[in-house]
Motif scaffolding. Structure first.
Motif, PDB file in Angstrom:
ATOM      1  N   GLU A 164       0.894  -1.280   0.063  1.00 37.67           N
ATOM      2  CA  GLU A 164       0.050  -0.004  -0.075  1.00 37.67           C
ATOM      3  C   GLU A 164       0.989   1.455   0.130  1.00 37.67           C
ATOM      4  O   GLU A 164       0.610   2.259  -0.757  1.00 37.67           O
ATOM      5  CB  GLU A 164      -1.070  -0.007   1.238  1.00 37.67           C
ATOM      6  CG  GLU A 164      -1.968  -1.012   1.173  1.00 37.67           C
ATOM      7  CD  GLU A 164      -2.966  -0.880  -0.159  1.00 37.67           C
ATOM      8  OE1 GLU A 164      -2.998   0.434  -0.491  1.00 37.67           O
ATOM      9  OE2 GLU A 164      -3.596  -1.853  -0.476  1.00 37.67           O
ATOM     10  N   ASN A 218       1.362   4.137  -2.773  1.00 34.33           N
ATOM     11  CA  ASN A 218       1.151   5.683  -2.694  1.00 34.33           C
ATOM     12  C   ASN A 218       2.382   6.441  -3.205  1.00 34.33           C
ATOM     13  O   ASN A 218       2.180   7.599  -3.753  1.00 34.33           O
ATOM     14  CB  ASN A 218       0.902   5.849  -1.113  1.00 34.33           C
ATOM     15  CG  ASN A 218      -0.386   5.388  -0.697  1.00 34.33           C
ATOM     16  OD1 ASN A 218      -1.461   5.341  -1.427  1.00 34.33           O
ATOM     17  ND2 ASN A 218      -0.656   5.578   0.667  1.00 34.33           N
ATOM     18  N   LYS A 258      -7.411  10.796  -5.175  1.00 32.75           N
ATOM     19  CA  LYS A 258      -7.323  10.257  -6.483  1.00 32.75           C
ATOM     20  C   LYS A 258      -8.846   9.983  -7.088  1.00 32.75           C
ATOM     21  O   LYS A 258      -8.891   9.603  -8.342  1.00 32.75           O
ATOM     22  CB  LYS A 258      -6.659   8.992  -6.103  1.00 32.75           C
ATOM     23  CG  LYS A 258      -5.371   9.073  -5.737  1.00 32.75           C
ATOM     24  CD  LYS A 258      -4.493   7.943  -5.083  1.00 32.75           C
ATOM     25  CE  LYS A 258      -3.522   8.088  -4.209  1.00 32.75           C
ATOM     26  NZ  LYS A 258      -2.753   7.054  -3.956  1.00 32.75           N
ATOM     27  N   GLY A 307      -3.923   3.437  -6.339  1.00 26.14           N
ATOM     28  CA  GLY A 307      -4.860   3.544  -4.927  1.00 26.14           C
ATOM     29  C   GLY A 307      -5.906   4.503  -5.785  1.00 26.14           C
ATOM     30  O   GLY A 307      -5.932   5.135  -6.547  1.00 26.14           O
ATOM     31  N   ALA A 345      -6.305   3.165   2.925  1.00 24.10           N
ATOM     32  CA  ALA A 345      -5.121   2.155   3.083  1.00 24.10           C
ATOM     33  C   ALA A 345      -4.531   2.770   4.472  1.00 24.10           C
ATOM     34  O   ALA A 345      -4.220   1.994   5.633  1.00 24.10           O
ATOM     35  CB  ALA A 345      -3.846   2.145   2.135  1.00 24.10           C
TER      36      ALA A 345
END
Ligand code: ADP
Ligand code: MG
Length: 637
Positions: A30, A34, A80, A94, A99
């Motif tokens: 995760e 990112n 996002k 993502g 997360a």
């Protein structure tokens, strides 16, 4: 009666974390995603104790504004996605915004970040859901995140963690996938202070493959690229000699994201059909680029599976492009004999080994000592006869057909023999191709061979200008029948023998149902079946080419395949499997005596086969012992 209650938010976070965060590798995945989304060019990863004690990730990406740090940790907070529609047009790794929230619920997190355009950054700590004050942070541009004592507040989860080595292995796999998907990213991985990987930005995909999987695989790589189009497939596949006992070295990526897909792994394996033994897996690194709205990446908690809008097009793309690439490659099998008597294992048998490229074989088909082939051994080459440029010879089944039932032939065609190219790739492959011109038997082109002899009613030993060729009569005939059937079916010219009186065949209920369910496919293969009542079916025709065996035997061989659970999803592939099964059933067997005429005929057909090296199941059809190497072995030279 138990009462229903709304769960407190810290419990909700832990439940969500359970879905996303299973182990240190999930945290690393995760956080790395990112960093990639933040446009980083360099990411440094540091772990302690397999990541259970510390995971530190430092990137040089776009950073997070101080006022957003707190928000980054909240559930469903993301930069996002703007609207629900964006979910079907995802360009980032993502998008769910959960997360950081999940990680913060089960570890002690320090998040430090500084957008490059700002002079100062800020730091925020989160300890199992409790936040610190926002503090100034004077680090370099980018983001630095530390996760300590994973699962310290979820002891049950902690118990599920495996050994440090195992956890490190999972992290390493995560880093591998990310490094392959982002071939311009500079990545380092340190564990307990020691450097594990340093992958410079300049290392391209092939270099990365070498770094993670070794030079042997790199040397065996074949590059492929379908070229631009609505969907594009590129990457590397490996020579079939680099096969493995499992599918772990089959890497799939879509739009830069690693994913798992049984269907596409099947397509990939299918492309290698006939080149691998049963139970062996090809190696490949395949990158798909598709329009973002044609793939749903939001179908799995850890985003490791995706759903394509048009599954079968992607399947065909993978199988077609990989297969075409393999056909273009020079995969001539080579046989190795031991150089010295000491290489002969106990029991007196010679350690023959086979390989398709001049490298040591990892797991040879012939060596009793798997994986120990020596580089110093003498290569014995198995090669094809040159394919004659003349038109094909006339054809009858390799062995005399029993003059059985009266026949009606539908559709009627002149029997011919021909090398075949699978329809899906025929355009892209420049192979010699013989026209369907039947010639009288006496016009057979002369064979480039000397004496041919059948031994043990199983092998044909042949003198050839370069040495001595040993041919497996069953494997070769199986390949020839398979290619003939495939070609004729493709051209709609399959010659079918009708039974005057359809043959009733009683089957177990499951098999009868499977046969009726596959009625259409079986008809394409020349096997016409219909329901008769109860569990009895009627067989009314079968392919003339296979008339050496009783029709019900041919049908039975495909039934055994139809009832297996692992059936391929694409009809074309199913047909191909059934063809191979039928060809195997109908081919001459080890133990069948052949006349000299039949031997000669088989050898003629061999020269016209598209792939005369392997039977449809991947076994070799012939081995060459060269004159030079025989002389060497007998110490003449
Ligand atoms: P998602 O990645 O699904 O948006 P996350 O919980 O992983 O959700 O991250 C939340 C937000 O925090 C991201 O949308 C992003 O704006 C920001 N963020 C997280 N990590 C970084 C990073 N390394 N660099 C820049 N921004 C980051
Ligand atoms: Mg994220």
């Amino acid at each position: 009666m138990p009462r229903i209650q709304q769960l407190p938010s810290h419990v909700i976070t832990k439940i969500a974390a359970g879905e996303v965060i299973e182990r240190p590798a999930s945290v690393v995945k995760e956080l790395l995603e990112n960093s990639v989304d933040a446009g980083s060019t360099r990411i440094d990863i540091e772990l302690e104790q397999g990541g259970t004690e510390l995971i530190r990730i430092v990137d040089d990406g776009c950073g997070i504004a101080a006022e957003d740090l707190r928000l980054a940790f909240s559930s469903h907070a993301t930069s996002k996605l703007q609207s629900a529609d964006d979910l079907f047009n995802i360009h980032t790794m993502g998008f769910r915004g959960e997360a950081l929230a999940s990680i913060a619920g089960i570890g002690q997190v320090v998040l430090q970040s500084r957008p490059p355009e700002q002079e100062n950054g800020a730091e925020l700590r989160c300890d199992g859901g409790d936040f610190s004050e926002l503090r100034p942070w004077g680090g370099s541009p980018g983001t630095r995140i530390e996760v300590r004592h994973l699962f310290y507040n979820v002891p049950v989860r902690k118990k599920f963690l495996k050994s440090i080595a195992t956890e490190l292995g999972h992290v390493s796999e995560t880093v591998t996938r990310l490094a392959l998907a982002n071939p311009t990213l500079h990545l380092t991985l340190r564990h307990n202070g020691k450097l594990v990987y340093e992958i410079p930005a300049t290392a391209g995909l092939a270099d990365r493959i070498q770094l993670f999987f070794g030079g042997e695989i790199r040397d065996a790589l074949l590059e492929l690229d379908s070229g631009p189009g609505p969907m594009r497939l590129s990457g590397f596949i490996a020579d079939p000699a680099e096969d493995r006992g499992n599918a772990k070295l089959q890497y799939l990526f879509v739009n830069g994201r690693w994913f798992r897909d049984r269907n596409l792994s099947h397509a990939f394996q299918e492309a290698y059909r006939g080149l691998l033994m049963t139970g062996r897996y090809a190696v490949g690194f395949l990158f798909l680029e598709v329009p973002p709205d044609s793939v749903d990446v939001n179908v799995h908690p850890t985003k490791s599976e995706v759903r394509f809008r048009d599954n079968s097009s992607v399947y065909s793309l993978v199988r077609g492009v990989v297969k075409a690439r393999l056909l273009k490659a020079n995969l001539v099998p080579k046989l190795q004999a031991p150089a010295t008597p000491s290489d002969i294992p106990e029991g007196g048998e010679t350690a023959w080994t086979m390989r398709t490229t001049p490298r040591p074989t990892r797991e040879s088909l012939f060596s009793p000592r798997r994986g120990e082939a020596e580089e110093t051994t003498t290569p014995w080459e198995v090669r094809e006869y040159p394919v004659p440029a003349s038109p094909p010879i006339s054809q009858r089944p390799i062995l005399p057909q029993p003059a059985t039932l009266p026949t009606t032939v539908t559709p009627t065609v002149s029997p011919t023999v021909e090398p075949t190219i699978p329809a899906s790739v025929s355009d892209s492959v420049n192979k010699p191709h013989c026209a369907d011109v039947p010639l009288p038997q006496w016009d057979l082109p002369p064979l480039p061979v000397g004496a041919a002899l059948q031994v043990h009613n199983a092998y044909i030993v042949l003198e050839d200008t370069d040495g001595m060729l040993v041919i497996d009569q069953h494997a070769l005939h199986e390949r020839i029948l398979y290619e003939q059937l495939r070609r004729r079916i493709r051209d709609g010219k399959l010659e079918v023998q009708r039974l005057l009186i359809p043959e009733p065949i009683e089957l177990p209920a499951e098999q009868a149902a499977a046969v009726i369910a596959a009625q259409a496919e079986l008809t394409e293969l020349g096997l016409e079946v219909s329901e008769f009542g109860g569990n009895t079916i009627l067989l009314s025709s079968y392919p003339t080419l296979l008339s050496r065996r009783p029709p019900y035997e041919i049908l039975q061989s495909v039934i055994d395949y139809l009832v297996t659970k692992d059936r391929p999803p694409v009809k074309e592939v199913l047909l191909d499997h059934l063809l191979a099964t039928m060809a195997c059933k109908a081919a001459v067997k080890a133990g069948d005596p052949l006349t000299q005429e039949e031997i000669t005929y088989l050898l003629h057909l061999r020269t016209l086969a598209e792939d005369s090296h392997h039977c449809p199941h991947g076994r070799p059809t012939s081995l060459l012992f060269s004159r030079k190497d025989l002389d060497k072995q007998f110490k003449r030279i």
